[in-house]
Design an enzyme around this catalytic site. Structure first.
Site, short mmCIF file in Angstrom:
data_model
loop_
_atom_site.label_atom_id
_atom_site.label_comp_id
_atom_site.label_asym_id
_atom_site.label_seq_id
_atom_site.Cartn_x
_atom_site.Cartn_y
_atom_site.Cartn_z
N GLY A 11 0.82 -1.22 0.00
CA GLY A 11 0.00 0.00 0.00
C GLY A 11 0.84 1.27 0.00
O GLY A 11 2.08 1.23 -0.16
N ILE A 13 1.65 3.85 2.35
CA ILE A 13 2.71 4.09 3.34
C ILE A 13 3.63 2.86 3.41
O ILE A 13 4.86 2.99 3.53
CB ILE A 13 2.11 4.40 4.73
CG1 ILE A 13 1.09 5.55 4.63
CG2 ILE A 13 3.20 4.76 5.73
CD1 ILE A 13 0.26 5.77 5.88
N ILE A 67 -4.79 -11.04 6.37
CA ILE A 67 -4.36 -11.24 7.76
C ILE A 67 -5.46 -11.88 8.61
O ILE A 67 -5.20 -12.30 9.73
CB ILE A 67 -3.87 -9.93 8.44
CG1 ILE A 67 -4.93 -8.84 8.38
CG2 ILE A 67 -2.55 -9.47 7.83
CD1 ILE A 67 -4.66 -7.69 9.33
N SER A 137 -3.56 6.25 14.29
CA SER A 137 -3.99 7.45 13.55
C SER A 137 -4.36 8.59 14.50
O SER A 137 -4.88 8.36 15.60
CB SER A 137 -5.21 7.07 12.72
OG SER A 137 -5.81 8.22 12.18
N TYR A 162 -13.83 3.79 12.01
CA TYR A 162 -12.42 3.60 11.66
C TYR A 162 -11.53 3.98 12.86
O TYR A 162 -10.67 3.22 13.29
CB TYR A 162 -12.07 4.45 10.42
CG TYR A 162 -10.58 4.61 10.21
CD1 TYR A 162 -9.81 3.52 9.82
CD2 TYR A 162 -9.94 5.84 10.41
CE1 TYR A 162 -8.43 3.65 9.64
CE2 TYR A 162 -8.59 5.98 10.23
CZ TYR A 162 -7.83 4.88 9.84
OH TYR A 162 -6.48 5.02 9.67
N LYS A 166 -8.92 1.74 15.56
CA LYS A 166 -7.52 2.07 15.91
C LYS A 166 -7.38 2.20 17.43
O LYS A 166 -6.43 1.72 18.02
CB LYS A 166 -7.09 3.37 15.22
CG LYS A 166 -7.02 3.29 13.71
CD LYS A 166 -5.89 2.41 13.25
CE LYS A 166 -5.81 2.31 11.74
NZ LYS A 166 -4.84 1.32 11.28
N TYR A 191 -0.28 8.53 13.01
CA TYR A 191 0.02 9.37 11.85
C TYR A 191 -0.96 10.53 11.77
O TYR A 191 -2.15 10.36 12.01
CB TYR A 191 -0.11 8.61 10.53
CG TYR A 191 0.54 7.26 10.44
CD1 TYR A 191 1.69 6.94 11.15
CD2 TYR A 191 -0.01 6.30 9.59
CE1 TYR A 191 2.28 5.68 11.02
CE2 TYR A 191 0.57 5.05 9.45
CZ TYR A 191 1.70 4.74 10.18
OH TYR A 191 2.26 3.51 10.04
N PHE A 232 -14.51 21.22 1.80
CA PHE A 232 -15.65 21.03 2.71
C PHE A 232 -15.72 22.16 3.74
O PHE A 232 -15.16 22.05 4.83
CB PHE A 232 -15.55 19.67 3.40
CG PHE A 232 -15.65 18.51 2.46
CD1 PHE A 232 -16.87 18.13 1.91
CD2 PHE A 232 -14.52 17.80 2.09
CE1 PHE A 232 -16.98 17.06 1.03
CE2 PHE A 232 -14.60 16.72 1.21
CZ PHE A 232 -15.83 16.36 0.67
P1 NAD Z 1 -3.34 1.54 1.94
O1 NAD Z 1 -4.76 1.13 1.71
O2 NAD Z 1 -2.60 2.11 0.79
O3 NAD Z 1 -2.50 0.29 2.51
C1 NAD Z 1 -3.09 -0.72 3.28
C2 NAD Z 1 -2.69 -2.03 2.64
O4 NAD Z 1 -3.24 -3.10 3.41
C3 NAD Z 1 -3.20 -2.19 1.23
O5 NAD Z 1 -2.13 -2.60 0.38
C4 NAD Z 1 -4.27 -3.27 1.32
O6 NAD Z 1 -4.34 -4.04 0.14
C5 NAD Z 1 -3.78 -4.06 2.52
N1 NAD Z 1 -4.83 -4.76 3.26
C6 NAD Z 1 -6.01 -4.25 3.70
N2 NAD Z 1 -6.68 -5.17 4.40
C7 NAD Z 1 -5.90 -6.29 4.42
C8 NAD Z 1 -6.04 -7.57 5.00
N3 NAD Z 1 -7.13 -7.92 5.71
N4 NAD Z 1 -5.04 -8.47 4.84
C9 NAD Z 1 -3.92 -8.14 4.13
N5 NAD Z 1 -3.75 -6.94 3.56
C10 NAD Z 1 -4.72 -6.03 3.70
O7 NAD Z 1 -3.32 2.52 3.17
P2 NAD Z 1 -2.14 3.44 3.73
O8 NAD Z 1 -2.51 4.84 3.50
O9 NAD Z 1 -0.85 2.93 3.26
O10 NAD Z 1 -2.33 3.15 5.29
C11 NAD Z 1 -1.58 2.16 5.96
C12 NAD Z 1 -2.02 2.09 7.41
O11 NAD Z 1 -1.85 3.37 8.00
C13 NAD Z 1 -3.49 1.72 7.60
O12 NAD Z 1 -3.60 0.88 8.72
C14 NAD Z 1 -4.15 3.05 7.88
O13 NAD Z 1 -5.30 2.91 8.67
C15 NAD Z 1 -3.06 3.79 8.62
N6 NAD Z 1 -3.18 5.24 8.50
C16 NAD Z 1 -3.21 5.83 7.27
C17 NAD Z 1 -3.36 7.21 7.16
C18 NAD Z 1 -3.44 7.88 5.81
O14 NAD Z 1 -3.87 9.04 5.74
N7 NAD Z 1 -3.01 7.25 4.72
C19 NAD Z 1 -3.46 7.99 8.33
C20 NAD Z 1 -3.41 7.36 9.57
C21 NAD Z 1 -3.27 5.97 9.65
#
Ligand code: NAD
Length: 352
Positions: A11, A13, A67, A137, A162, A166, A191, A232
């Site tokens: 994904g 991050i 997972i 988050s 959501y 967390k 984050y 918004f």
């Molecule tokens: P993303 O959706 O790009 O990455 C998440 C990855 O997890 C994806 O590749 C998805 O395919 C995989 N995934 C989802 N459910 C799954 C499962 N059950 N089993 C295996 N793989 C699975 O999101 P991101 O922006 O890279 O965020 C990564 C983490 O950081 C997440 O937990 C998100 O909640 C947290 N987060 C993100 C942000 C943001 O703004 N991007 C902010 C705070 C926290």
């Protein structure tokens, strides 16, 4: 050599963090269901890290799976030993992340995020792997608090499913730590708003479906995939009436994970929470203006009604992470806007 399991590593991050891990000499084992990503992100990671696309050869391994599937997780821990060494620690990104979608489908979010994490923790424990960095988050903090900067002791009170997932995972990790305080090493990284992309433009954020986050919404309007950018509300109690957020370059965020890993390696077992943000508040209009200026491009926008659940200002007090993790965000808003636009321009359809 340390081998790190990265859940959700394909994904946004996750892919940037995998790259940083490889550059620091870690071996990386990614698992991802690819529900919101593409394996091409990891092929690009290999390209940038000069691994010549050698996915599954030596430094970067990948297994597709969910997972929530315990057998799959156990097989991954066993496979890692077969291909050289056991997993020493886990960076746990896998999960769903849309606030709006979680309001509509709370069960899906609790299942994916909470049940998935419980499975992962069980399998980690069974395999004597008790070092974890969890993607939390800023969404968990109390939206109604009026503090100017949010620190790790600020009130927790998420307003959407959501954020609740967390929060509850953090609570679960605390309980787990307390049950075996001499065993677990855990960091929750909270984050703020990660944006931008790797400066090569080879990896970045490309959500499947309509973007929910602010930055992909801007880049997709700029590249004419969407008609106009929705702001918004312009009547918030801020200097220009639009919401203020703490945007952080995704590469700085990735670095934060390395610092967290190094911190855990050097320390006795403990559980810690750290805010990862820049400490700089930027309004939505400031972000839009900077994006247009540095990239010399127009982004049509419209003010629309406030979004339910939004709050005027969310900015990190990041002093604890700076002091304890010896980490410092280095990239400014202009860099975030340049790198994010480069990624979008080079990859108008994402990884397709
Ligand atoms: P993303 O959706 O790009 O990455 C998440 C990855 O997890 C994806 O590749 C998805 O395919 C995989 N995934 C989802 N459910 C799954 C499962 N059950 N089993 C295996 N793989 C699975 O999101 P991101 O922006 O890279 O965020 C990564 C983490 O950081 C997440 O937990 C998100 O909640 C947290 N987060 C993100 C942000 C943001 O703004 N991007 C902010 C705070 C926290």
């Amino acid at each position: 050599m340390q081998r790190v399991l990265v859940t959700g590593g394909a994904g946004f991050i996750g892919s940037h963090t995998c790259l940083t891990l490889l550059e620091k000499g870690y071996e990386v084992f990614v698992i991802d269901s690819l529900i919101n990503s593409s394996l091409r992100s990891l092929e690009r990671v290999c390209e940038i890290a000069n691994l010549k696309n050698k996915l599954n050869k030596k430094q970067l391994f990948f297994a597709k799976g969910d997972i929530r599937n315990k057998n799959f997780l156990q097989e991954v821990f066993e496979k890692s030993i077969k291909v050289g060494s056991p997993i020493n620690g886990v960076i746990h990104f896998a999960g769903l992340k849309s606030v709006n979608e979680s309001l509509e489908f709370p069960l899906k979010y609790w299942d994916m995020n909470v049940s998935g994490t419980i499975n992962l923790l069980n399998i980690m424990s069974e395999n004597n792997c008790r070092k974890l960095i969890f993607s939390s988050s800023a969404t968990i903090y109390d939206a109604s608090a009026s503090e100017s900067l949010i620190n790790e002791r600020s009130k927790i009170n998420p307003t959407n499913p959501y954020g609740s997932t967390k929060m509850v995972i953090e609570k679960l990790l605390e309980d787990l730590f307390n049950s075996m305080p001499s065993q677990w090493k855990i960091i929750n990284l909270r984050y703020f708003n990660p944006i931008g992309a790797h400066p090569s433009g080879l990896i970045g954020e490309f959500p499947i479906g309509l973007p929910n986050n602010i930055f992909p919404s801007i880049t997709q309007v700029a590249s004419k995939k969407l008609g106009f950018f929705k702001v918004f509300g312009n009547d918030w109690p801020t200097h220009d009436g639009t919401c203020i957020r703490d945007f952080i370059h995704v590469m700085d965020l990735a670095e934060g994970h390395i610092s967290a890993l190094e911190y855990l390696e050097e320390r006795q077992p403990e559980i810690r929470n750290f805010n990862l943000g820049t400490g700089v508040g930027t309004s939505v209009m400031q972000l839009l203006k900077t994006f247009q200026e540095v990239n010399n491009i127009e982004v049509p926008f419209k003010f629309i009604d406030r979004r339910k659940g939004d709050i005027p200002k969310v900015v990190a007090d990041n002093s604890l992470a700076i002091k304890s993790l010896k980490w410092n965000p280095k990239k400014d808003l202009k860099q975030m806007c340049r790198d994010g636009w480069k990624w979008q321009k080079l990859n108008p359809n994402g990884y397709i």
